[in-house]
Write an enzyme that holds these catalytic residues in place. Sequence first.
Site, PDB file in Angstrom:
ATOM      1  N   SER A   9       0.851  -1.198   0.000  1.00 24.27           N
ATOM      2  CA  SER A   9       0.000   0.000   0.000  1.00 24.27           C
ATOM      3  C   SER A   9       0.878   1.237   0.000  1.00 24.27           C
ATOM      4  O   SER A   9       1.661   1.453   0.929  1.00 24.27           O
ATOM      5  CB  SER A   9      -0.883   0.015   1.248  1.00 24.27           C
ATOM      6  OG  SER A   9      -1.379   1.331   1.427  1.00 24.27           O
ATOM      7  N   MET A  38      -9.069   7.987   0.221  1.00 25.20           N
ATOM      8  CA  MET A  38      -9.867   8.386   1.388  1.00 25.20           C
ATOM      9  C   MET A  38     -10.360   9.813   1.196  1.00 25.20           C
ATOM     10  O   MET A  38      -9.624  10.665   0.702  1.00 25.20           O
ATOM     11  CB  MET A  38      -9.018   8.321   2.656  1.00 25.20           C
ATOM     12  CG  MET A  38      -8.333   6.983   2.880  1.00 25.20           C
ATOM     13  SD  MET A  38      -7.500   6.947   4.470  1.00 25.20           S
ATOM     14  CE  MET A  38      -6.563   5.406   4.312  1.00 25.20           C
ATOM     15  N   HIS A  67      -8.480   1.024  -3.747  1.00 22.25           N
ATOM     16  CA  HIS A  67      -9.374   0.773  -2.607  1.00 22.25           C
ATOM     17  C   HIS A  67     -10.066   2.081  -2.260  1.00 22.25           C
ATOM     18  O   HIS A  67      -9.457   2.976  -1.670  1.00 22.25           O
ATOM     19  CB  HIS A  67      -8.516   0.246  -1.444  1.00 22.25           C
ATOM     20  CG  HIS A  67      -9.254   0.029  -0.161  1.00 22.25           C
ATOM     21  ND1 HIS A  67      -8.608  -0.178   1.043  1.00 22.25           N
ATOM     22  CD2 HIS A  67     -10.579  -0.039   0.118  1.00 22.25           C
ATOM     23  CE1 HIS A  67      -9.506  -0.348   1.998  1.00 22.25           C
ATOM     24  NE2 HIS A  67     -10.705  -0.264   1.474  1.00 22.25           N
ATOM     25  N   MET A  69     -12.186   4.271  -0.122  1.00 24.17           N
ATOM     26  CA  MET A  69     -12.803   4.468   1.202  1.00 24.17           C
ATOM     27  C   MET A  69     -13.477   5.829   1.150  1.00 24.17           C
ATOM     28  O   MET A  69     -13.008   6.804   1.744  1.00 24.17           O
ATOM     29  CB  MET A  69     -11.727   4.400   2.295  1.00 24.17           C
ATOM     30  CG  MET A  69     -11.220   2.978   2.522  1.00 24.17           C
ATOM     31  SD  MET A  69      -9.654   2.938   3.408  1.00 24.17           S
ATOM     32  CE  MET A  69      -8.538   3.136   2.019  1.00 24.17           C
ATOM     33  N   ASP A 171      -6.390  -6.520   4.519  1.00 24.30           N
ATOM     34  CA  ASP A 171      -5.764  -5.198   4.503  1.00 24.30           C
ATOM     35  C   ASP A 171      -5.773  -4.616   5.914  1.00 24.30           C
ATOM     36  O   ASP A 171      -6.844  -4.403   6.490  1.00 24.30           O
ATOM     37  CB  ASP A 171      -6.574  -4.318   3.534  1.00 24.30           C
ATOM     38  CG  ASP A 171      -6.019  -2.912   3.370  1.00 24.30           C
ATOM     39  OD1 ASP A 171      -4.937  -2.624   3.905  1.00 24.30           O
ATOM     40  OD2 ASP A 171      -6.681  -2.107   2.692  1.00 24.30           O
TER      41      ASP A 171
HETATM   42  C1  DX5 Z   1      -6.155   1.405   5.883  1.00 17.42           C
HETATM   43  C2  DX5 Z   1      -5.697   1.084   4.468  1.00 17.42           C
HETATM   44  C3  DX5 Z   1      -4.569   0.139   4.399  1.00 17.42           C
HETATM   45  C4  DX5 Z   1      -3.309   0.588   5.090  1.00 17.42           C
HETATM   46  C5  DX5 Z   1      -2.560  -0.623   5.529  1.00 17.42           C
HETATM   47  O1  DX5 Z   1      -7.312   2.139   5.836  1.00 17.42           O
HETATM   48  O2  DX5 Z   1      -6.772   0.538   3.727  1.00 17.42           O
HETATM   49  O3  DX5 Z   1      -4.299  -0.235   3.059  1.00 17.42           O
HETATM   50  O4  DX5 Z   1      -2.492   1.354   4.280  1.00 17.42           O
HETATM   51  O5  DX5 Z   1      -1.459  -0.181   6.265  1.00 17.42           O
HETATM   52  P1  DX5 Z   1      -0.634  -1.148   7.220  1.00 17.42           P
HETATM   53  O6  DX5 Z   1      -0.149  -2.274   6.406  1.00 17.42           O
HETATM   54  O7  DX5 Z   1       0.415  -0.252   7.738  1.00 17.42           O
HETATM   55  O8  DX5 Z   1      -1.611  -1.609   8.290  1.00 17.42           O
HETATM   56 ZN    ZN Z   2      -6.428  -0.348   1.667  1.00 26.05          ZN
END
Ligand code: DX5
Ligand code: ZN
Length: 213
Positions: A9, A38, A67, A69, A171
């Site tokens: 990510s 996001m 992804h 959000m 994730d």
């Molecule tokens: C959180 C994201 C993840 C995040 C994961 O809302 O969707 O993709 O970047 O980060 P780590 O691997 O650091 O938990």
């Molecule tokens: Zn994610």
Amino acid sequence: MRKKLIAPSILSADFSRLGDEVRAIEKAGADWVHIDVMDGAFVPNITIGPLVVRSLRPVTGMFLDVHLMIADPEKYIEPFADAGSDMITFHAEAIDSPENIIGRIREKGKKAGISIKPGTSVSRIRPVLPAVDMVLVMTVEPGFGGQSFMSDMLSKVRELRRDFDGLIQVDGGINPMTAPLALSAGADVLVAGTAVFGEDDYSSAISGLRGNG
Ligand code: DX5
Ligand code: ZN
């Protein structure tokens, strides 16, 4: 057996050198690039828009896994698809009728994923499982990188694996300790931010997630 895929990510990458970071993970053996979008409404953080996806498209041949959000995903399918996304995953909690949005993603020739937050059950998305390519089971509350893996979520991965043939992605909080748990529960795609970009050596970080530490 299915191939296990590692999707770093870029949320944890150095944004001042994003192109180099993406080239570096490709060289280090990553399979996909996970792009966390996001909007400050669905989650309490703001990150990336379609412009960034468009800028990364020519930088890499890797699969761009977006992804969303965001509170109103339907509105942004076209811009993210046209920017060069390969897969668009939206949140079940953000919409009333997932069928329409899946149709819109498919019309653009892209893969479609649906995601559930920790508080959402598999039964909520069961009716649309035949229509999606991937289910993303969040293993932290979405919004930020660097949180701890919620092992309770593994039961959702197991439940899905019993009768869902598509890809299962996890994730949040994935690292060399939690990756094997997710894989043995039946996950196919491991997203990892901190566990890749927080390390000096991306190759060994990625092999560590594959269990070749
Ligand atoms: C959180 C994201 C993840 C995040 C994961 O809302 O969707 O993709 O970047 O980060 P780590 O691997 O650091 O938990
Ligand atoms: Zn994610």
